[in-house]
Design an enzyme around this catalytic site. Structure first.
Site: not given
Ligand code: PGA
Length: 267
Positions: A97, A169
């Site tokens: 992450h 992401e």
């Molecule tokens: P968010 O977080 O949807 O609050 O932007 C996404 C994540 O960290 O996976």
């Protein structure tokens, strides 16, 4: 209609009782949805995993951890091992992450070791990748995704392909200051990821689900799931209220179903 994934990382929010209450409510709200068409997973904090697992609701909501060590045991203060997760019936772990990479300095080589060990123990790995705002500015998204995927998945046999899920992401889209990626931008990046996965695993790279994450909410979820290269949504803030998350899921499934129905009637 292909199977679609919805998941949430609870980060360092929700204590044991909050997590139990949240999962119980989310099961209640979503249990009418066939799990053949969607998979739902939640990644609670480590201290909540045991009681969450004891709810025995894994038929509806898969549980996963937010990180795990590369070693099975050792002089590694503060770490949690794969066998410890398996003791709690946990079969999914998120690795890489952006907060782990950028706040805790996790390196791709470390991730590769963690992924290898988790796969060896038959866990499913949700691997997160994504470029920073600066890397995007210099048009380096492709290079960054290639580097992350090629190192993180180095020497991983295609026999493990069924145990892999990717979450794209972009770092600039995550969290309170995040700007959601447009569905078009996300689609392009997902296509790049698919291409890299095929370079690594050959045609088998086609079967790895690729989820989008970063400021997903009820406003943008439907447009994102309609993109052909997006296999699911990985949601943070907008998922932490069970009602909001179940509404987001239902709305996304509804729009996908009507698209599917239109396509089948025109054929
Ligand atoms: P968010 O977080 O949807 O609050 O932007 C996404 C994540 O960290 O996976």
């Amino acid at each position: 209609m292909k199977k679609i994934y919805f998941g949430s990382n609870l980060k360092m929010y929700k204590n044991t009782s909050d997590t139990q209450e949240y999962i119980t409510k989310l099961v209640e709200l979503t249990k009418k949805i066939s799990r053949e068409k969607m998979e739902l997973f939640i990644l609670p904090s480590y201290t909540s995993l045991f009681s969450a697992s004891n709810l025995n609701t894994q038929n509806f909501i898969r549980l996963g951890a937010q990180n795990v060590s590369w070693a099975d045991e050792g002089q590694l203060t503060g770490e949690i091992s794969v066998p410890m997760l398996k003791e709690l019936q946990i079969d999914l772990v998120m690795l890489g992450h952006s907060e782990r990479r950028h706040i805790f300095g996790e390196k791709d080589q470390d991730l590769n070791n963690k992924i290898k060990n988790a796969l060896k123990h038959k866990l499913t790995v949700l691997l997160c990748v994504g470029e920073t705002l600066e890397e995007k500015k210099y048009n380096l998204t492709r290079e960054v995704l290639t580097k992350q995927l090629k190192i993180d998945l180095y020497e991983i046999s295609s026999d493990h392909i069924q145990q892999l899920i990717i979450a794209y992401e972009p770092v600039w889209s995550i969290g309170v200051n995040g700007i959601p990626a447009t569905p078009e931008y996300a689609e392009e990046s997902h296509k790049m990821i698919r291409k890299i996965l095929k370079e690594i695993f050959g045609e088998k790279g086609n079967i790895i689900p690729i989820l989008y994450g970063g400021s997903v909410n009820r406003k943008n979820a439907r447009r994102l799931v309609l993109k052909p290269s997006i296999d699911g949504l990985f949601v943070g803030r907008a998922a932490w209220d069970a009602e909001n998350f179940s509404a987001l899921i239902e709305e996304s499934l509804d729009i996908l179903e009507s698209k599917h129905a239109k396509l089948s009637s025109s054929n």
